[in-house]
Design an enzyme around this catalytic site. Structure first.
Site, PDB file in Angstrom:
ATOM      1  N   LYS A  12      10.943 -40.216  -4.708  1.00 11.02           N
ATOM      2  CA  LYS A  12      12.399 -40.025  -3.833  1.00 11.02           C
ATOM      3  C   LYS A  12      11.935 -39.261  -2.555  1.00 11.02           C
ATOM      4  O   LYS A  12      12.711 -39.206  -1.329  1.00 11.02           O
ATOM      5  CB  LYS A  12      13.117 -38.804  -4.407  1.00 11.02           C
ATOM      6  N   TYR A  64       7.283 -39.140  -9.851  1.00  9.64           N
ATOM      7  CA  TYR A  64       8.635 -39.711  -9.756  1.00  9.64           C
ATOM      8  C   TYR A  64      10.093 -38.817  -8.479  1.00  9.64           C
ATOM      9  O   TYR A  64       9.612 -39.485  -7.779  1.00  9.64           O
ATOM     10  CB  TYR A  64       9.597 -39.225 -11.499  1.00  9.64           C
ATOM     11  N   SER A  78      17.891 -37.584  -4.993  1.00 10.54           N
ATOM     12  CA  SER A  78      17.756 -36.302  -6.256  1.00 10.54           C
ATOM     13  C   SER A  78      17.424 -34.483  -5.676  1.00 10.54           C
ATOM     14  O   SER A  78      16.835 -34.701  -4.418  1.00 10.54           O
ATOM     15  CB  SER A  78      16.971 -36.661  -7.254  1.00 10.54           C
TER      16      SER A  78
HETATM   17  C1  UD1 Z   1      15.572 -34.256 -14.460  1.00  9.32           C
HETATM   18  C2  UD1 Z   1      14.685 -34.416 -12.633  1.00  9.32           C
HETATM   19  C3  UD1 Z   1      15.604 -34.874 -12.049  1.00  9.32           C
HETATM   20  C4  UD1 Z   1      16.065 -36.421 -12.637  1.00  9.32           C
HETATM   21  C5  UD1 Z   1      16.385 -36.419 -13.500  1.00  9.32           C
HETATM   22  C6  UD1 Z   1      16.472 -37.561 -13.596  1.00  9.32           C
HETATM   23  C7  UD1 Z   1      13.669 -32.536 -12.391  1.00  9.32           C
HETATM   24  C8  UD1 Z   1      13.104 -30.925 -11.884  1.00  9.32           C
HETATM   25  N1  UD1 Z   1      14.554 -32.866 -12.738  1.00  9.32           N
HETATM   26  O1  UD1 Z   1      16.751 -33.476 -14.299  1.00  9.32           O
HETATM   27  O2  UD1 Z   1      15.132 -34.887 -10.454  1.00  9.32           O
HETATM   28  O3  UD1 Z   1      17.309 -36.450 -11.317  1.00  9.32           O
HETATM   29  O4  UD1 Z   1      15.454 -35.384 -14.252  1.00  9.32           O
HETATM   30  O5  UD1 Z   1      16.124 -37.875 -15.077  1.00  9.32           O
HETATM   31  O6  UD1 Z   1      12.477 -33.486 -11.964  1.00  9.32           O
HETATM   32  N2  UD1 Z   1      16.956 -29.727 -21.585  1.00  9.32           N
HETATM   33  C9  UD1 Z   1      16.482 -29.278 -23.437  1.00  9.32           C
HETATM   34  N3  UD1 Z   1      16.286 -30.496 -24.028  1.00  9.32           N
HETATM   35  C10 UD1 Z   1      16.367 -31.420 -24.215  1.00  9.32           C
HETATM   36  C11 UD1 Z   1      16.631 -31.925 -22.462  1.00  9.32           C
HETATM   37  C12 UD1 Z   1      16.822 -31.366 -21.160  1.00  9.32           C
HETATM   38  O7  UD1 Z   1      16.601 -27.749 -23.285  1.00  9.32           O
HETATM   39  O8  UD1 Z   1      16.514 -31.921 -24.753  1.00  9.32           O
HETATM   40  C13 UD1 Z   1      17.670 -29.241 -20.225  1.00  9.32           C
HETATM   41  C14 UD1 Z   1      16.282 -28.866 -19.744  1.00  9.32           C
HETATM   42  O9  UD1 Z   1      15.295 -28.211 -19.594  1.00  9.32           O
HETATM   43  C15 UD1 Z   1      17.306 -28.847 -18.010  1.00  9.32           C
HETATM   44  C16 UD1 Z   1      18.621 -29.324 -18.890  1.00  9.32           C
HETATM   45  O10 UD1 Z   1      18.343 -29.085 -20.233  1.00  9.32           O
HETATM   46  O11 UD1 Z   1      17.308 -27.161 -18.291  1.00  9.32           O
HETATM   47  C17 UD1 Z   1      18.594 -30.442 -17.602  1.00  9.32           C
HETATM   48  O12 UD1 Z   1      17.436 -31.346 -18.421  1.00  9.32           O
HETATM   49  P1  UD1 Z   1      17.535 -33.091 -17.577  1.00  9.32           P
HETATM   50  O13 UD1 Z   1      18.849 -33.242 -18.325  1.00  9.32           O
HETATM   51  O14 UD1 Z   1      16.562 -33.496 -18.389  1.00  9.32           O
HETATM   52  O15 UD1 Z   1      17.836 -33.102 -16.262  1.00  9.32           O
HETATM   53  P2  UD1 Z   1      16.302 -32.456 -14.966  1.00  9.32           P
HETATM   54  O16 UD1 Z   1      15.591 -31.895 -15.925  1.00  9.32           O
HETATM   55  O17 UD1 Z   1      17.726 -31.085 -14.828  1.00  9.32           O
END
Ligand code: UD1
Length: 335
Positions: free
Chosen positions: A154, A150, A125
Site C-alpha cells: 500500500k 501487505y 489503508s
Molecule cells: C489489518 C491490517 C490493515 C488491513 C486489514 C485488512 C495492520 C496493522 N492492519 O487490520 O491494514 O487493511 O487487516 O485485512 O496490518 N482481533 C482479535 N481476534 C481476531 C481477529 C482480530 O482480537 O480473531 C483484533 C485484532 O487484534 C485487532 C482488531 O481485532 O485489534 C481488528 O483486527 P482485524 O480485523 O484483523 O483488522 P486490523 O488488524 O486492524
C-alpha cells in the site's frame, strides 16, 4: 453517464461500491479474477440494483486481457480494488503480494497511460501510519515502516501513483470496514478461517468457529484490548463516489489522499459487547496472546474527507454489528 472500471468489483468493498456507483448514476464495468470471491456476487449486485452489470473475469496482471476492456468501452475513471489483503499470508508469501498488488497496479497504470486515461481512485489503508505516535491520525501524520509486505504494497502503491505525473489520483486510506448491505445480499465472504475481527465474530456466533480469541488484553487502552476505527462498508463505498466527484472537479489534482474512518475508536471488547447486546447473542470468547504486528490504537481524523470530499459516515456501530449478523444469517440460509 460516466463509465467507471472497477477492478476487484466483486470483492467485499468492491461489490458495495458498485451498488453505490449505480445508485449515483454511474455505469460500472466490473473486472475481477474471482480469486477471493464468487460469481454469485454479480447476481446479487444485479438483484439489489435492478440493473444488468458488465463483468469480465480478468486478472489485472494480464495486460492483454485488461487492454481489451479499454477497447470495448470508453472508460472515464478507474477504481482499483483488486489486491490481496491478508497480513499474515503476506509475511509467509511476500512475492505473491508484491507480484499481485504492485504488478497489478503497474499493469493497470501502463494500460491507462497507453489509452490516455488519467482518473484513478486507489484503495490504500491506515496501515501506512503503522503504530502512530498519537491518534487521531491525519493525512500529514508520518508514514511508518510497514509491518508486513501487505502494508508495504500500500505504501509503495501510493509512491508509484505520486510519481506518475500523468494521473489524476485520489488514494483513500481505509480504516476498518465491517458490516454489510442492508439487504443482506452482499457482505464479506472470507474463504477459510477469517483473519479479520468481524467475520470471526459472526462465524463464532453461528457456530462455524468454536470461539473467538481476543488478541491480547494488556495494551495501554481502557480495557486493555486494541483500538480501531470501524467503518460501515456502505459508508466506505460512498467515499469512492465522492472521490470520483472530487477528481471530476479537480482535473489537475495529480495526487491526493484522504482518511476514510468515522473518527471514533473502539476496543475489541467494545465490538464484542456491542455485537452481543444488539443481536441478543452470547459470544464465546477467550483472551489469547497478542498477535504479532498488531497496532495498539489507531483512529482517523476524517476532517479532510469531510471538508474536501463532502463525505461523512452515516452508519453507527449498531448498524455495523447488526448488518454483519444479518448477513451471516442470510449466508447460512442460502446454503
Ligand atoms: C489489518 C491490517 C490493515 C488491513 C486489514 C485488512 C495492520 C496493522 N492492519 O487490520 O491494514 O487493511 O487487516 O485485512 O496490518 N482481533 C482479535 N481476534 C481476531 C481477529 C482480530 O482480537 O480473531 C483484533 C485484532 O487484534 C485487532 C482488531 O481485532 O485489534 C481488528 O483486527 P482485524 O480485523 O484483523 O483488522 P486490523 O488488524 O486492524
Amino acid at each position: 453517464m460516466k463509465t467507471i472500471l472497477v477492478t476487484g468489483g466483486l470483492g467485499y468493498i468492491g461489490s458495495h461500491t458498485v451498488v453505490e456507483l449505480i445508485n449515483s448514476g454511474y455505469e460500472p464495468i466490473i473486472v475481477d479474477n474471482l480469486s477471493n470471491t464468487s460469481i454469485d456476487v454479480l447476481n446479487r449486485i444485479e438483484q439489489i440494483s435492478h440493473k444488468k452489470c458488465v463483468f469480465y473475469q480478468i486478472d489485472v496482471c494480464d495486460k492483454v486481457a485488461l487492454s481489451s476492456v479499454f477497447e470495448k468501452h470508453i472508460i472515464d475513471s478507474i477504481i482499483h480494488f483488486a489486491a490481496f489483503k491478508a497480513v499474515g499470508e503476506s509475511v509467509e508469501q511476500p512475492l505473491k503480494y508484491y507480484q499481485n498488488n504492485i504488478g497489478g497496479l503497474i499493469t493497470l497504470l501502463e494500460v491507462m497511460q497507453e489509452k490516455g486515461i488519467k482518473n484513478i481512485v486507489f484503495s490504500s489503508s491506515c496501515t501506512v501510519y503503522g503504530e502512530p505516535d498519537s491518534s487521531p491520525v491525519n493525512e500529514l501524520s508520518p508514514i511508518k515502516k510497514a509491518s508486513s509486505p501487505y502494508g508495504n504494497t500500500k505504501q509503495i502503491g501510493e509512491e508509484i501513483l505520486t510519481d506518475c505525473g500523468f494521473l489524476n489520483c485520489v488514494a483513500l486510506r481505509y480504516f476498518n470496514p465491517i458490516g454489510a448491505h442492508s439487504t443482506a445480499l452482499i457482505g464479506e465472504l472470507p474463504l477459510g478461517v477469517p483473519n479479520n475481527l468481524m467475520p470471526y465474530i459472526t462465524q463464532t456466533a453461528i457456530g462455524i468457529r468454536e470461539q473467538l480469541t481476543v488478541f491480547g488484553n494488556d495494551y495501554n487502552t481502557p480495557d486493555g484490548t486494541c483500538i480501531r476505527d470501524y467503518i460501515h462498508v456502505v459508508d466506505l463505498a460512498n467515499a469512492h463516489v465522492k472521490a470520483l466527484k472530487f477528481i471530476e472537479t479537480h482535473p489537475d489534482n495529480l495526487f491526493d489522499v484522504f482518511n476514510i474512518g468515522t473518527g471514533e475508536g473502539y476496543t475489541v471488547l467494545d465490538i464484542v459487547n456491542m455485537f452481543e447486546k444488539e443481536n441478543n447473542i452470547t459470544l464465546k470468547y477467550k483472551i489469547g496472546p497478542k498477535r504479532a504486528g498488531d497496532v495498539e490504537k489507531v483512529w482517523a481524523d476524517n476532517s479532510k474527507a469531510k471538508t474536501q470530499l463532502q463525505w461523512q459516515a452515516n452508519h453507527t456501530l449498531v448498524d455495523m454489528v447488526k448488518s454483519a449478523w444479518k448477513w451471516q444469517l442470510a449466508l447460512q440460509e442460502s446454503k
